[in-house]
Structure formats: C-alpha cells, structure tokens
Scaffold this active site. Sequence first.
Site, PDB file in Angstrom:
ATOM      1  N   LYS A  53       0.844  -1.206   0.000  1.00  0.00           N
ATOM      2  CA  LYS A  53       0.000   0.000   0.000  1.00  0.00           C
ATOM      3  C   LYS A  53       0.876   1.251   0.000  1.00  0.00           C
ATOM      4  CE  LYS A  53      -3.947  -2.453   1.674  1.00  0.00           C
ATOM      5  NZ  LYS A  53      -4.609  -3.131   2.768  1.00  0.00           N
ATOM      6  N   GLN A  97      -5.655  -2.085   8.850  1.00  0.00           N
ATOM      7  CA  GLN A  97      -5.483  -3.412   8.246  1.00  0.00           C
ATOM      8  C   GLN A  97      -6.159  -4.488   9.107  1.00  0.00           C
ATOM      9  OE1 GLN A  97      -3.806  -4.027   5.214  1.00  0.00           O
ATOM     10  NE2 GLN A  97      -4.675  -6.054   5.485  1.00  0.00           N
ATOM     11  N   ASP A 120     -11.726   2.228   2.694  1.00  0.00           N
ATOM     12  CA  ASP A 120     -12.043   0.800   2.492  1.00  0.00           C
ATOM     13  C   ASP A 120     -13.546   0.617   2.271  1.00  0.00           C
ATOM     14  OD1 ASP A 120     -10.021  -1.062   2.349  1.00  0.00           O
ATOM     15  OD2 ASP A 120      -9.699  -1.136   4.521  1.00  0.00           O
TER      16      ASP A 120
END
Length: 284
Positions: A53, A97, A120
């Site tokens: 990322k 995460q 997300d």
Amino acid sequence: MAKLIDGKAIAAEIRREIAAETEAFKQEKGYAPGLAVVIVGEDPASQVYVRNKHRGCAEVGFYSEGYELPAETTEQELLALIDKLNHDPKIHGILVQLPLPRHLDEEKVLLAIDPAKDVDAFHPTNVGKILIGNYDFLPCTPAGVMQLLARSDISVEGKECVVVGRSNIVGKPQALLLLEANGTVTVCHSRTKNLKEVCRRADILVAAIGKPEFFDASYVKEGAVVIDVGMNRRPADGKLCGDVDFASVEPIASAITPVPGGVGPMTITMLLQNTLTAARAAKQ
Ligand code: NDP
C-alpha cells in the site's frame, strides 16, 4: 481457450491515470492526497499488504503515513490514534489493516473512522450508501472486479451473474455492484444446495470463498467469464493460488483472471482511487 484478463496490466493503466490526476490535484491545491495505514500486530501477510500500500502511494505521488502498533495495543490507544487521524488535514484516507488481534473489537474500530476518510468503504454509513446506489467510495476488491470487466469490454447487463461467497468485504458488495450494472445476480454460500448447478447457470462467475482451486470445469458453463477473487496457498507446494482450478477451467471459459495477477493488483489500485476521491471531497 479463454482470454486472459490481465489484472496487472489493467491496474498499471489505472495507476497511470491516478498519477496524472494526482499531479493536477497537487498543482491546484498545493498538497498531495494523504493515506494513513494502521497495522496492529505482526501478521506476516498483513505486513506485505501494508508495504504494498505504501509502495502504491509512492507510485502515484501520494503522501502516506504508516503506524505499526504492537499486538498488545489497547482499544483505547487505537481509538485515540484514529481520532487523531480523523482530525489531521494531511490525511484524507485511513485504512486499518484487518484482521485485528482478537482483544480488539473490529466493528467498534471501523465505526470510529470518519466515513469521509473510510477509503475501504467498511463503515456502515458507506455500506448503506452503496446499498441505495448513492456512494462516495466502493469497497476495493469488488470495485476492482467491476473495473476488470469494464476494461475488458465485458458487459454485465442482462447477464446471469453468480457470486460464490457472501462476506461483507467481497461477496455481498460484489453482488450489489453486479446488480447495479444490471446483472441478474445469485449469491451462493456454504449452505447453498446444488452449488454446481447454480454455478453452471452463470455467464459471469465470481469465486470468493477462500478454498484453493475449488472450482473445476464441472462448475463452469462453456463460454462463461470467470473471476477468481481467491488468494490461497496451495497445500501441495505452498504457492499462491485462487479458488478456481485454472488449468481445468481455462479451456472452457471465454475469459478468466489468473492468480496471481488478476483481482489482487486491482484491490490496492482501487484504494488509491478512493483516497484521491476523498482528498477531492475534503473541505480545505
Ligand atoms: P470469508 O471467509 O469472509 O468468506 C467466505 C465465504 O465463502 C463465506 O460467505 C462462506 O459461506 C463461503 N464459502 C466457504 N466455503 C464454501 C463452499 N464450500 N461453498 C460455498 N460457499 C462457501 O472470505 P473473504 O470474502 O474475506 O475472502 C474470500 C477469498 O477472497 C479468500 O481467498 C481471500 O483471501 C480472498 N480475498 C482476495 C482479495 C484480493 O485482493 N484479491 C481481497 C479480499 C479477499 P458462509 O457465509 O455460509 O460461511
């Protein structure tokens, strides 16, 4: 023989577009879109995703911050960090995460992220917006699948679409996006009866169950488009493989994604896209 849907090439093309748009954004605003990535604990797979990322951010010209917190981080400490990032004007996207260590309440943590920075698209506000078709962000993996289809000139309209898997991050939003694209959508899961027969109806089959090479040719109609979201380790040799038995399915499908190099590279690319969208929408 199926057409190979090259996720690596399509992701690279989209990243070039994002990089150009980011350059224009920076010229206009004088700052870069910023992403904060938070990881708790030392899960090796998560560490690889997080590294990728940051690399993705650098590639398109974003500002990025990484927070690697020890496994014993308390919920209060994590929530305090999220609150700080929610108020940080340099940060337009926040990604925590998953999975989190078991003592942390995932739902509570995701709820704490400002929906405007929830790149997300896991916050209930954003999930609800997707359901009514009026969204700011799309969840990265299903959005990546839609891009793979669109950029391979595969129309969803009127097609029988079968999604196998109903998780909140892949299966359910994937079904919604296919529906929005005017597909006729069936969602299957572990309790589905006659899975093989249902899958064989599909013009577009999306496999997202997390079972190495589960779907062989007997699940696939001749000429179907097969999208393999799975990311698994093959028990025999530990190599990365999908949910689809590629060697068996490729000869009868009309198009298919490989693993690796299919859906995988699209997920981070869509995260970058969402971060740019968030930066554009931010009031500054
Ligand atoms: P989950 O484990 O959260 O969900 C799996 C789903 O598959 C569940 O809905 C489950 O049904 C269903 N399922 C499991 N076994 C079967 C079976 N034998 N027949 C029918 N349905 C079954 O997984 P995720 O959605 O998070 O991930 C799915 C796969 O996608 C994994 O391999 C994961 O690694 C990969 N992935 C890849 C990404 C990428 O970037 N390429 C991103 C995210 C995930 P039930 O609900 O009834 O239990």
